[in-house]
Each structure stands twice: as C-alpha cells, then as structure tokens.
Design a protein around this motif. Structure first.
Motif, short mmCIF file in Angstrom:
data_model
loop_
_atom_site.label_atom_id
_atom_site.label_comp_id
_atom_site.label_asym_id
_atom_site.label_seq_id
_atom_site.Cartn_x
_atom_site.Cartn_y
_atom_site.Cartn_z
N GLU A 157 -12.63 43.31 -19.61
CA GLU A 157 -13.64 42.37 -20.11
C GLU A 157 -13.57 41.01 -19.41
OE1 GLU A 157 -14.78 42.04 -24.16
OE2 GLU A 157 -13.90 43.99 -24.70
N ARG B 55 -22.57 41.17 -18.54
CA ARG B 55 -22.38 40.58 -19.88
C ARG B 55 -23.69 39.89 -20.28
NH1 ARG B 55 -17.98 40.19 -23.67
NH2 ARG B 55 -16.53 39.91 -21.91
N ASP C 66 -25.90 38.10 -25.73
CA ASP C 66 -25.31 38.47 -27.01
C ASP C 66 -23.83 38.80 -26.88
OD1 ASP C 66 -25.45 40.83 -25.62
OD2 ASP C 66 -26.60 41.92 -27.13
N MET C 67 -23.25 38.58 -25.70
CA MET C 67 -21.85 38.83 -25.36
C MET C 67 -21.51 40.31 -25.28
SD MET C 67 -20.61 35.96 -24.55
CE MET C 67 -18.87 36.34 -24.38
N GLN C 68 -22.52 41.17 -25.42
CA GLN C 68 -22.29 42.59 -25.24
C GLN C 68 -22.28 42.92 -23.74
OE1 GLN C 68 -21.59 44.70 -27.94
NE2 GLN C 68 -21.50 42.63 -28.83
N ILE C 69 -21.55 43.97 -23.37
CA ILE C 69 -21.46 44.39 -21.98
C ILE C 69 -22.31 45.64 -21.79
CG2 ILE C 69 -19.91 45.05 -20.10
CD1 ILE C 69 -17.67 43.60 -21.54
N HIS C 70 -23.13 45.62 -20.75
CA HIS C 70 -24.04 46.73 -20.46
C HIS C 70 -23.74 47.27 -19.07
CE1 HIS C 70 -26.53 45.18 -23.82
NE2 HIS C 70 -26.24 43.99 -23.31
N GLU D 291 -31.38 41.76 -19.47
CA GLU D 291 -29.98 42.15 -19.62
C GLU D 291 -29.80 43.52 -20.27
OE1 GLU D 291 -28.88 39.92 -23.80
OE2 GLU D 291 -28.74 38.79 -21.93
N THR D 292 -30.84 44.03 -20.95
CA THR D 292 -30.77 45.37 -21.51
C THR D 292 -31.31 46.43 -20.56
OG1 THR D 292 -32.95 45.21 -22.57
CG2 THR D 292 -31.04 44.44 -23.84
N ARG E 285 -17.98 52.03 -22.63
CA ARG E 285 -17.20 51.75 -23.83
C ARG E 285 -16.06 50.82 -23.46
NH1 ARG E 285 -17.44 55.50 -28.02
NH2 ARG E 285 -16.19 53.93 -29.11
N THR E 286 -15.67 50.00 -24.41
CA THR E 286 -14.50 49.16 -24.20
C THR E 286 -13.41 49.56 -25.18
OG1 THR E 286 -15.29 47.44 -25.72
CG2 THR E 286 -15.88 47.21 -23.39
#
Length: 430
Positions: A49, A72, A75-79, A114-115, A141-142
C-alpha cells in the motif's frame, strides 16, 4: 526424430521428494504455460500500500505480456486495471510510479476516472456510449498492507482464508502506515521455480550467506538431529528454548508466532515468527534495530522476525523496526525478476532514524548470493547429465511443498482443459 514428453507427461511422472525434470525448468512451452496457468490465474503479490500512499498515486506492474495499472482513488481505495486504452490500445501510464489526476491517454486524449469509467472521448459522436468503454478491471485484494492481483476472469475464491489467518500476524506491523525506504530490482539468470525453490530452504545458508546467518538462525528452518554432535545438540536445544520463551512473551503482547501453514491451497501460504540471534531485534550485522523509530506503535525492538510466504511468488520478513518484501516475476525461461522493498515507519527520516546502507546491507548481499546460486543451478539443470535429485526431508520440506503445489495446479488446469476439449484434440504442448 527425438520425441519430447508433453508437459502433462512430465507432471505425471514427477517423483515425489525429488526436484523437477529439466524441461519443466528450461522449455519455452512450459514457461508459456506457467505464465498462463500460474501467473494469470492465481493471486500474485505485486506491491505494498505505501507504493501508492496518496490519492492519484499509481504504479504499473508487468506480468508477462500484461501491464497492470494500480491506482489510489480519492476515497483512498486502491483499484487495478489493465493498462490499455479502450480506444486503440495505447499504454496509459508508462512510468513504474507516477502521480496523476484522471487517467488520460496521451494518444487521443480519452480520459478515465479513478474507477475506470470513461469520462471523455472527443469526436466519437452522439451515439457513442461511454459506459461500454471503461477500463478493464483487474481483481485486487489487500492483506494488511500487501497488494495482490489476479488477472483471471474469476479469481481463486480462497483469498479470504489466507487473509483471515494471516492478518493477525502482519496487522500489528501497520504496513499501511509505513513508507518504502528503498526498492531494488535484481535479474536472476535462472527459471522462476529455481528462485522460489532456493528461497524455500536454508540448507544452503551456512555456506553461502555469511551476512544473513548472523541474525537468522538456521535451526529455525530445520536440521537433522541425528547428525548433530554434543555441542550442536546443546546449541539447538538452546535455540528451541529461546524460541519457546519468546513465543510466550509475544503471545502476551498480541503478536501471534505459531506456525500457520496451508501451502497446498490454490492460494497457498505460511507464516511463523522466529527468534533472532544476538540482540534479537533485526536483520542487521549487529542484530540490533536498523531504524530508531519503530514501526506501528511498538515500544520494544526485540520482537524477532515474522516470515510470511505465499505461493507462487513472494516472501516477506516483518520486524519491529522495518519490513522487507520480495516479489518474484518470470521474464523468460532463464530470467527472473526479484523485486525487494524495505519499509520503515512513514515518519522515519533517513540520516536521522536510519542509515540506508545499514538497513539494506544484509538482504542486498543475500539476494546477490541467491542469484548466483540460481544461475549455477539453472546452468546445471540445462545439462544433459542432470537428473532430478532427492530433497532432504529435514531441511527441504518447503521446497517439496512448493513443487507439489506447482504440479497440482498445472495438472488440474490440464485436466480441466482436457475435459473441455473435443476428443482427439491436443491437451498439452509438445
């Protein structure tokens, strides 16, 4: 005319407890099948991350012919997406690391959010449906700060099993709030399976890794009790006593240490926290912490080293002061990338909290030593005189489990392929 065995035949006749036949290390068709079956259909480790710490930070990872863009979001989500424009196929991001806003193709300006949704495509007309031309997603997945991807349409469904088991081990090290202090790429002149096999044993450590064997005791990776003299039996007993005492202390601190092993799952894994020699603090030449600012909220440095292995392509070491991650990526039948990253607390400063040379010395030396051994082995398995040799049941058990995993995953794929094919169609490459 020489008749070469099929991949299926090579897998079927593999003798348990022995290394693989030469073609499984050297043949180009086997390598191509490895990339398809293993690296395109399983969860593979690709980074951490802290590689993409802030919104807009991205990185690219090359998996065979596929380039994957990891980003990143706000929304701080990683794609993760295939790094391919949906217009005419241009690569979207060419740098290994970058910071971007929207994803804009430099060729014709197609712009993605970003999506992965297509936001803008000039000159395509009013009938053009942007919703049908978003970036192709990649499974991501993290696990406690480690990033895994899968290129298959359907990823193996057992990632949650690994995550639930391992998160309590890695979680206390708070990898998400660390930073990459140093990253280093090394090309090994050998097949990727030889790289993994070499990592899965420490039989070779005493004679080849003078730096690593200062903090890391080989007893933690197996030994033959009947071959030890009185001095070494006492030494082994002392190590086992130290390990038991430290494990009890770590458990009270909420740091699991007991071995957890499920290496034969589709998403195979193993974890164990081992006591270190000397001061017991870190993988350094003096066995003391390399970074003065400890990771997470640790207040003690003598927490040993948590080792975490995954099939098919990673191993990791987590200590109180820093962590080291390793990614293996095949490049050719005889060339393999090993990418190593050293992580420290995000607020640690080089020159104040750590000396970079001291931080990386043990593993840069060890990696090169391992690369030399892999090259020697690949050269040997390529010779006509080579035949599979027996593993030590005391010190090479994890090598055997890696080979069992590999043979099982490849064999299952070939069986499934045969069941889908019309009668008489070829199953495996010659």
């Amino acid at each position: 005319m020489t008749v070469h065995p099929t991949v299926e035949e090579l897998l079927q006749r593999r003798e348990q407890g022995h290394s693989l036949e030469a073609p499984l290390y050297t043949r180009a068709d086997v390598f191509d099948l490895d990339m398809d079956v293993i690296f395109r259909r399983h969860w593979i480790f690709v980074g951490v991350e802290p590689d993409v710490p802030e919104p807009g930070d991205c990185m690219t990872v090359e998996v065979g012919a596929s380039s994957v863009l990891i980003l990143r979001g706000e929304d701080m989500q990683i794609h993760a997406f295939h790094n391919v424009c949906r217009h005419r196929g241009a690569r979207l991001v060419t740098a290994e690391k970058a910071t971007i806003g929207n994803i804009v193709c430099r060729y014709h300006g197609w712009t993605y959010g970003e999506t992965g949704a297509l936001l803008f495509a000039e000159h395509m007309g009013p009938e053009f449906d942007t919703s049908c031309h978003g970036l192709k997603p990649v499974h991501l997945r993290t696990l406690a700060g480690l990033i895994f991807i899968c290129l298959a349409a359907e990823a193996p469904d057992d990632f949650d099993r690994m995550a639930e088991t391992i998160a309590p081990y890695i979680g206390p090290h708070d990898i998400a709030n660390s930073k990459v202090a140093y990253s280093y790429d090394l090309i090994e002149e050998g097949n990727w399976k030889l790289t993994m096999e070499n990592n899965r044993e420490c039989y070779h450590c005493a004679g080849n890794h003078p730096e690593l064997t200062i903090p890391l005791q080989a007893y933690g990776f197996g030994f033959a009790p009947d071959e030890l003299d009185a001095f070494h039996r006492a030494d082994a007993a002392s190590y086992e006593g130290a390990q038991a005492s430290a494990s009890a202390r770590w458990t009270e601190m909420g740091l699991p240490s007991a071995e957890r092993e499920e290496l034969l799952n589709a998403t195979g894994f193993r974890a164990e926290r081992l006591v270190l020699s000397g001061a017991g603090e870190s993988h350094t030449l003096d066995t003391r912490r390399a970074c003065g600012k400890l990771m997470a909220d640790f207040t003690q440095a003598d927490l040993g080293a948590l080792s975490f292995w995954t099939q098919p392509n990673s191993w990791h070491h987590f200590m109180a002061d820093h962590a080291v991650t390793f990614m293996v990526m095949p490049l050719a039948p005889n060339r393999t990338l090993v990418r190593t990253k050293w992580l420290v607390h995000k607020d640690a400063a080089e020159g104040r909290d750590y000396d970079l040379e001291n931080l990386i010395r043990v593993w840069t030396a060890t990696n090169q030593q391992d690369a030399d051994l892999v090259a020697l082995t690949h050269g040997g398995v390529s010779e006509p005189a080579y035949e599979p040799g027996p593993y030590s049941r005391f010190t090479e058990g994890l090598v055997e489990k890696f080979c069992q995993w590999y043979v099982a995953r490849m064999s299952r794929h070939l069986l499934d392929a045969a069941l889908r094919m019309p009668a008489g169609a070829p199953v495996a490459a010659e």
